[in-house]
Design an enzyme around this catalytic site. Structure first.
Site, PDB file in Angstrom:
ATOM      1  N   GLU A 127      17.209  37.078  36.236  1.00 29.98           N
ATOM      2  CA  GLU A 127      16.301  38.142  36.703  1.00 29.98           C
ATOM      3  C   GLU A 127      16.880  39.043  37.789  1.00 29.98           C
ATOM      4  O   GLU A 127      16.281  39.217  38.850  1.00 29.98           O
ATOM      5  CB  GLU A 127      14.981  37.514  37.183  1.00 29.98           C
ATOM      6  CG  GLU A 127      14.292  36.711  36.093  1.00 29.98           C
ATOM      7  CD  GLU A 127      12.967  36.094  36.536  1.00 29.98           C
ATOM      8  OE1 GLU A 127      12.629  36.149  37.726  1.00 29.98           O
ATOM      9  OE2 GLU A 127      12.275  35.542  35.668  1.00 29.98           O
ATOM     10  N   ASN A 168      20.151  35.848  32.105  1.00 29.33           N
ATOM     11  CA  ASN A 168      18.794  35.641  31.580  1.00 29.33           C
ATOM     12  C   ASN A 168      17.794  36.558  32.292  1.00 29.33           C
ATOM     13  O   ASN A 168      17.833  36.694  33.514  1.00 29.33           O
ATOM     14  CB  ASN A 168      18.417  34.171  31.849  1.00 29.33           C
ATOM     15  CG  ASN A 168      17.172  33.702  31.123  1.00 29.33           C
ATOM     16  OD1 ASN A 168      17.046  33.905  29.917  1.00 29.33           O
ATOM     17  ND2 ASN A 168      16.268  33.058  31.845  1.00 29.33           N
ATOM     18  N   HIS A 204       8.528  36.431  27.563  1.00 29.94           N
ATOM     19  CA  HIS A 204       7.153  36.099  27.951  1.00 29.94           C
ATOM     20  C   HIS A 204       6.263  37.247  27.475  1.00 29.94           C
ATOM     21  O   HIS A 204       6.196  38.291  28.125  1.00 29.94           O
ATOM     22  CB  HIS A 204       7.056  35.912  29.467  1.00 29.94           C
ATOM     23  CG  HIS A 204       7.831  34.735  29.961  1.00 29.94           C
ATOM     24  ND1 HIS A 204       7.458  33.444  29.646  1.00 29.94           N
ATOM     25  CD2 HIS A 204       8.958  34.634  30.697  1.00 29.94           C
ATOM     26  CE1 HIS A 204       8.323  32.599  30.214  1.00 29.94           C
ATOM     27  NE2 HIS A 204       9.244  33.293  30.843  1.00 29.94           N
ATOM     28  N   ASP A 236       6.854  32.660  25.139  1.00 28.36           N
ATOM     29  CA  ASP A 236       5.438  32.314  25.009  1.00 28.36           C
ATOM     30  C   ASP A 236       4.681  33.603  24.755  1.00 28.36           C
ATOM     31  O   ASP A 236       5.209  34.691  24.988  1.00 28.36           O
ATOM     32  CB  ASP A 236       4.876  31.502  26.195  1.00 28.36           C
ATOM     33  CG  ASP A 236       5.186  32.050  27.577  1.00 28.36           C
ATOM     34  OD1 ASP A 236       5.481  33.252  27.711  1.00 28.36           O
ATOM     35  OD2 ASP A 236       5.113  31.262  28.537  1.00 28.36           O
TER      36      ASP A 236
END
Ligand code: XIL
Length: 313
Positions: A127, A168, A204, A236
């Protein structure tokens, strides 16, 4: 067939929370998960605040439990994460530039050495960008500038040359400022031989936001064209906390379409969900009013999303 047994090109993963062997329902948790997946990530216990809460005092107890479980059950472990702005202790954040750089190197060295031969994939930097594509205004960036990112990768390669090194991030799935920024950084890294092996798409998602699956596929392709492997690391798909049947069908469509595009892209090496049961998902705590983002409900029953994933693999 179980998710992991449908095809063999892509590892199929989930995160496990800390204490996964000692929960009141650990037997249901493990009997549901164990046959479905072949890749696992620690939800929290390999983050900096867990592994090095005070300087140079390392604690691998919880992470070792996960690695031991994985070895017994023939799972690959995806390491998460070495350098991040969250879940990093205050002592790191308050260091001077030279001391912070040394602490980062020591952390990478010690954590990767501990898991040498046991963790073949590491999220090295997590991030590093804002959604607008600027470098994230984190203590890392403010203290060290953007070079902390490449230095972390160079150090990680030296610590264990056999490990796949991943950048990531979230909100990378569509083309736009953030994924362009990550793309440009990794293109630059490749051109200067900064060691990076893969891009992690956290993914996400939320059914409130539409996603253009062809744009997603094109985005995967441009990262693949850089010679990078692609890892779906934390998927998710949020719905409301008490979802209707229709919402669960919509959710299943997101899983189906994303996973189909992943299976059509040879650079995709793993598809991992951020937990498999809604019971232990991070979503309700983080996104008020949202929930039920995963493949199994809170009673360990498979949802439409599970069958969609099965069909798409
Ligand atoms: C989350 C965990 O699931 C929570 O338990 C914790 O409180 C906060 O972090 N991106 C990441 C993950 O890279 O590490 C985050 O995990 C979710 C977002």
């Amino acid at each position: 067939k179980r998710l992991k047994d449908i095809q063999s090109r892509v590892l199929i993963g989930t995160e496990f929370p800390s204490g996964f062997t000692t929960m009141s329902d650990s037997s249901a948790f493990l009997s549901t998960a164990t046959p479905e997946f072949n890749l696992v990530t620690a939800e929290n216990c390999m983050k900096w605040d867990a592994t090095e809460s005070s300087q140079n005092n390392f604690n691998f107890a919880e992470g070792d439990k996960l690695v031991n479980w994985a070895q017994t059950n023939n799972y690959t472990v995806h390491g998460h994460t070495l350098v991040w702005h969250n879940q990093t202790p205050g002592w790191v954040q308050n260091l001077s530039a030279s001391a912070m750089q040394s602490a980062m190197y020591n952390h990478i060295d010690k954590v990767m050495a501990h898991y040498k031969g046991k963790i073949p994939i590491w999220d090295v930097v997590n991030e590093a960008f804002e959604d607008d594509g600027n470098y994230r205004n984190s203590f890392w960036y403010r203290t060290l500038g953007k070079s902390y990112i490449e230095n972390a990768f160079i150090r990680a390669r030296a610590a264990d040359p056999s490990v796949k090194l991943i950048y990531n991030d979230y909100n990378l799935e569509y083309t736009g400022n953030k994924s362009n920024a990550a793309y440009n950084m990794l293109k630059d890294f490749k051109s200067r031989n900064i060691p990076v092996d893969g891009i992690g798409f956290q993914m996400h998602l939320d059914i409130q936001y539409s996603i253009d699956y062809n744009d997603f596929a094109r985005n995967l392709q441009r990262f693949a064209d850089l010679g990078l492997e692609i890892y779906i690391t934390e998927m998710d798909v949020r719905v409301s906390s008490n979802p209707t049947a229709a919402e669960l069908q919509t959710q299943a469509g997101y899983y189906k379409n994303i996973i189909e595009k992943c299976m059509a892209q040879p650079a995709v090496k793993a598809i991992q969900v951020w937990g498999f049961t809604d019971k232990y998902s991070w979503v309700p705590n983080t996104f008020p009013g949202r929930g039920a983002a995963l493949l199994f409900d809170s009673n360990y029953n498979p949802k439409p999303s599970y069958y969609a994933m099965q069909a798409a693999l």
